[in-house]
Scaffold this motif. Structure first.
Motif, short mmCIF file in Angstrom:
data_model
loop_
_atom_site.label_atom_id
_atom_site.label_comp_id
_atom_site.label_asym_id
_atom_site.label_seq_id
_atom_site.Cartn_x
_atom_site.Cartn_y
_atom_site.Cartn_z
N PRO A 104 1.55 3.35 -4.45
CA PRO A 104 0.28 3.62 -5.15
C PRO A 104 0.39 3.56 -6.66
CG PRO A 104 1.22 5.64 -4.26
CD PRO A 104 2.01 4.51 -3.68
N PHE B 85 -0.98 0.24 -7.91
CA PHE B 85 -2.33 -0.21 -7.59
C PHE B 85 -3.11 -0.62 -8.83
CE2 PHE B 85 -3.00 2.29 -3.33
CZ PHE B 85 -1.90 1.65 -2.80
N ALA C 298 0.81 -1.21 0.00
CA ALA C 298 0.00 0.00 0.00
C ALA C 298 0.84 1.27 0.00
CB ALA C 298 -0.94 0.00 1.20
N ASN D 295 -2.46 6.59 1.02
CA ASN D 295 -2.62 6.05 -0.33
C ASN D 295 -3.90 5.24 -0.45
OD1 ASN D 295 -0.08 7.11 -0.95
ND2 ASN D 295 0.97 5.18 -0.53
N SER E 31 -7.30 6.00 -2.90
CA SER E 31 -7.44 5.08 -4.03
C SER E 31 -8.90 4.88 -4.39
CB SER E 31 -6.78 3.74 -3.71
OG SER E 31 -7.47 3.08 -2.66
#
Length: 272
Positions: A18, A21, A15, A50, A54
């Motif tokens: 980012p 992701f 995490a 982050n 998201s």
């Protein structure tokens, strides 16, 4: 096999990274945004920021939280609360009442990676908000004072095999999905696929990945071959109108073998 709605290949993503992701979400069936082991203590607050910022698909995103008993857990929940994510992975799960209470608003994948967690697998599986059980090999061996979960040839030590079986049996007993542990040797895709095929054949619904390059091997392992699909179709067709045990291609067929054929077609997406 009890189904797990996200598909067979689950990909961990730290995490605190980012920029990874969206790529992780695109490459796997589901992404596990990791606030726990993959993030250094000094980076956890940034990782939570982050997470809060998201916007991945909530139906294909799992957030691995720090253990319920840790000092980081409350801050993890606060970051999670501002998102739409409702699937969480409870790291080092050991206490079914803590899962039922502290994570009551979430759909939980209980990660059993300590001796106590594995011993309590059946109790944890009965928690109403638990969707699936996963086991973790290396943390488990560390909790036992061991050095490694695997032999020099890559096979699991007997205690790891016992834990894997215990988690799978507990999940199956209470109608929950079972997720197989990661395969740490990233370069050994053949070994990964062999292990994943064994997991699929044994009843696991998914396997966790630690690198995007592992996703294809896991998907291939969980997808029945054309021969397996054809056999299952033919067997179920031959079973229509049959009563009790019957013979098919020289083999005696009964109820369990028909259910296995149905599972093959479910894995292939042919049966609902």
């Amino acid at each position: 096999m009890t189904t797990f709605p996200m598909g067979p290949a689950l990909l961990f993503c730290p995490a605190d990274r980012p920029e990874r992701f969206a790529k992780a979400a695109d490459r796997a069936d589901a992404v596990i945004l990791d606030l726990e082991d993959a993030v250094a203590p000094e980076d956890k607050e940034k990782a939570r920021e982050n997470l809060a910022a998201s916007a991945l698909d909530p139906e294909r995103t799992i957030v691995r939280l720090n253990p319920v008993t840790s000092t980081s857990f409350r801050a993890d929940l606060e970051a999670l609360a501002v998102t739409e994510y409702r699937y969480v992975m409870a790291a080092k799960a050991e206490d079914p009442s803590a899962i039922s209470h502290s994570l009551r608003h979430y759909r939980v994948i209980a990660l059993l990676e300590t001796a106590l967690g594995v011993v309590r697998a059946a109790d944890i599986a009965q928690a109403k908000n638990v969707e699936a059980l996963m086991w973790g090999a290396e943390d488990l061996l560390a909790s036992l004072g061991g050095q490694s979960s695997r032999q020099s040839d890559g096979s699991y030590r007997s205690v790891a095999v016992a834990a894997r079986s215990a988690v799978l049996l507990a999940a199956g007993a209470y109608g929950k999905g079972a997720i197989d542990s990661i395969y740490g040797n990233i370069a050994d895709t053949a070994g990964l696929e062999t292990e994943a095929r064994d997991g699929a054949a044994s009843g696991f619904a998914a396997k966790a990945c630690i690198h995007p390059g592992q996703v294809a091997a896991v998907r291939a392992a969980f997808a029945p071959s054309e021969d397996e699909k054809a056999y299952a179709r033919d067997l179920l067709a031959a079973a229509k109108g049959q009563g009790g045990v019957f013979s098919f291609r020289g083999e005696m067929i009964d109820g369990p073998l028909l259910r296995q054929a149905e599972q093959t077609l479910r894995r292939a997406g042919i049966l609902g």
